[in-house]
Design an enzyme around this catalytic site. Structure first.
Site, PDB file in Angstrom:
ATOM      1  N   THR A 226       9.034  17.274  45.532  1.00 47.88           N
ATOM      2  CA  THR A 226       8.049  16.208  45.761  1.00 47.88           C
ATOM      3  C   THR A 226       8.256  15.527  47.110  1.00 47.88           C
ATOM      4  OG1 THR A 226       7.267  14.080  44.945  1.00 47.88           O
ATOM      5  CG2 THR A 226       9.551  14.604  44.492  1.00 47.88           C
TER       6      THR A 226
ATOM      7  N   SER B  70      11.344   6.326  41.612  1.00 50.42           N
ATOM      8  CA  SER B  70      11.313   6.321  40.139  1.00 50.42           C
ATOM      9  C   SER B  70      12.410   7.248  39.641  1.00 50.42           C
ATOM     10  CB  SER B  70       9.955   6.835  39.630  1.00 50.42           C
ATOM     11  OG  SER B  70       9.865   8.245  39.823  1.00 50.42           O
TER      12      SER B  70
ATOM     13  N   TYR C  74      11.942   9.768  37.753  1.00 55.27           N
ATOM     14  CA  TYR C  74      11.432  11.133  37.987  1.00 55.27           C
ATOM     15  C   TYR C  74      11.751  11.598  39.414  1.00 55.27           C
ATOM     16  CZ  TYR C  74       8.217  14.326  40.140  1.00 55.27           C
ATOM     17  OH  TYR C  74       7.707  15.320  40.929  1.00 55.27           O
ATOM     18  N   HIS C  75      11.382  10.773  40.393  1.00 51.73           N
ATOM     19  CA  HIS C  75      11.626  11.180  41.784  1.00 51.73           C
ATOM     20  C   HIS C  75      13.134  11.345  42.049  1.00 51.73           C
ATOM     21  CE1 HIS C  75       7.444   9.544  42.392  1.00 51.73           C
ATOM     22  NE2 HIS C  75       7.372  10.592  43.159  1.00 51.73           N
TER      23      HIS C  75
ATOM     24  N   LYS D  23      14.397  14.767  41.337  1.00 56.97           N
ATOM     25  CA  LYS D  23      14.075  15.764  42.370  1.00 56.97           C
ATOM     26  C   LYS D  23      15.049  15.638  43.549  1.00 56.97           C
ATOM     27  CE  LYS D  23      10.322  17.545  40.422  1.00 56.97           C
ATOM     28  NZ  LYS D  23       9.666  18.847  40.402  1.00 56.97           N
TER      29      LYS D  23
END
Ligand code: USQ
Length: 406
Positions: free
Chosen positions: A145, A187, A189-190, A193
């Site tokens: 991302t 976040s 989620y980020h 990554k």
């Protein structure tokens, strides 16, 4: 090529599997169908009516004569199953989409944070570990991302993964080095990554793995050339507050007469890419693997940048929609600039699909066609980044008080 598409039942995974099958590759989807389970958990469904993965692949075969194979495997939990599958099938390339991909979902509760970290980090590590263990030199292409770079205004363009720095050493000389661009996730989620990036660095250096990491922006659109071929090949389309991404959400909101949900002042600038370009970029990356022993190849997979309020105003202008300036549930910079280097895909031949009225209108049409499937109560984004309180923006750019919509 024999290609394993991990997470091939998802929003980008499915059209990628079709695109590569159409191009003549032998496609195997490995998926645990978790995205469908999350729909059930959240009580929402794709705007577009989506068939089972088995039915989708049956229709693809009936349409084209080409087979896409499906294997129900959970990468994060079924390590032995994954390893055995890879050892038996020995794909030439592996595309890894098999991660929980929504920032708001990852911030919903402590349980969702744990789920996202456990699922994403284990899936990536299990895959790397298994490939090394069975001695398979498959090219690994990972969907990462743009969010790994963060969204603070730096005043310089974001490079494709690596930042050249000069380190001053004791005798006064400066040593040049390329380092991973400093991670700045917004976040949980980020953050996963960003952790993936470190796993890739290690395995490329230690085991000579050939890895490409695609730092993708926000995908918009829904159809690709192949998903258009039959109604039952349709792609999923998320509009809800957890999984719906900003531009697709605005277009659906416009289609059903719901005020466009701008968070805060809408001064956030983000990178975008159309779904058709997304699958094309993945193909280009596949065709251009790094050499064994080379560093991880990183591409910025985006084609343009836009400010959220500009998008809202453009769609409002096209459709006559109202804009709702809402308190921002996220902790993010209210305003940021974003300049991104993306020459590498252009050099490989990408001819970008720009944000244009025709394609925007097509999505609004999809929204109108399936408007009867929209649950309006699931549109507001309710996952808050800080416990209890949204960030304290309470006025729009012209100073009007923010309101809530339902
Ligand atoms: N936003 C609004 N209104 C909405 C929804 C979002 O103003 O109704 C704002 C958000 O506050 C944020 C921006 O739009 O500032 C982008 O939000 P988003 O939900 O479209 O995108 P994001 O959460 O960043 O995540 C999405 C995908 C993720 C991917 C990422 C690429 O879900 O898988 O990695 O885009 S990027 O944003 O470049 O990091």
């Amino acid at each position: 090529m024999k290609i394993a598409v991990l997470g091939g039942d998802g929003f980008v995974g499915w059209p990628t599997a079709l695109h590569l099958s159409d191009a003549g590759h032998d496609i195997h989807i490995l998926d645990n169908l978790s995205r469908r389970w999350i729909d059930t958990e959240l009580g929402v469904q794709s705007l577009t009516p989506m068939d089972s993965i088995q039915e989708r692949t049956r229709i693809w075969h009936a349409e084209t004569g080409r087979r896409i194979h499906f294997h129900l495997i959970d990468l994060a939990r079924d390590y032995e199953l994954l390893k055995n599958w890879l050892a038996e099938n020995r794909p030439d390339a592996v595309i890894h989409f098999a991660e929980q991909r929504a920032a708001p979902y990852s911030m919903k509760s402590d349980r969702h944070k744990n789920y996202t970290v456990n699922n994403n980090v284990n899936a990536t590590h299990n895959l790397l570990n298994a490939l090394v263990e069975i001695g398979l030199d498959a090219h690994l292409v990972h969907l990462g991302t743009m969010g790994v770079y963060g969204y603070s205004t730096v005043g310089a363009a974001i490079p494709e993964g690596y930042l050249p720095v000069g380190i001053e050493i004791e005798d006064g000389r400066t040593v040049a080095q390329d380092i991973l661009y400093p991670a700045n996730p917004g976040s949980i989620y980020h953050m996963t990554k960003c952790l993936d990036q470190l796993l890739f660095q290690f395995y490329a250096r230690n085991d000579g793995m050939r890895i490409t990491d695609l730092h993708q922006g926000i995908v918009w659109g829904t159809h690709t050339k192949q998903t258009r071929r039959h109604t039952q090949l349709i792609n999923r389309f998320d509009y809800d507050g957890d999984y719906g991404t900003v531009l697709n959400r605005f277009l659906i909101q416009a289609a059903i007469g719901y005020p466009l949900t701008v968070h805060g002042t809408g001064g956030q600038t983000r990178a975008f890419i159309h779904i058709q370009d997304s699958v094309r970029c993945i193909e280009l990356a596949l065709m251009n693997p790094p050499q064994r022993g080379a560093r991880v190849e990183i591409f910025n997979q985006m084609t343009e940048t836009h400010r959220i309020r500009d998008l809202a105003e453009m769609i409002a202008g096209l459709t006559g929609s109202e804009i709702a300036w809402l308190p921002n549930p996220r902790k993010e910079a209210a305003e940021n600039d974003l300049v991104v280097r993306n020459e590498k895909f252009h050099e490989l031949g990408l001819n970008p699909t720009r944000l244009q009225d025709g394609l925007l209108a097509e999505i609004i049409d999809v929204g109108r066609t399936y408007a009867y499937r929209v649950d309006r109560s699931r549109i507001p984004a309710v996952s808050a980044w800080t416990k209890g309180i949204a960030t304290k923006i309470n006025h729009d750019p012209e100073g009007r008080r923010l309101k809530s919509v339902s």
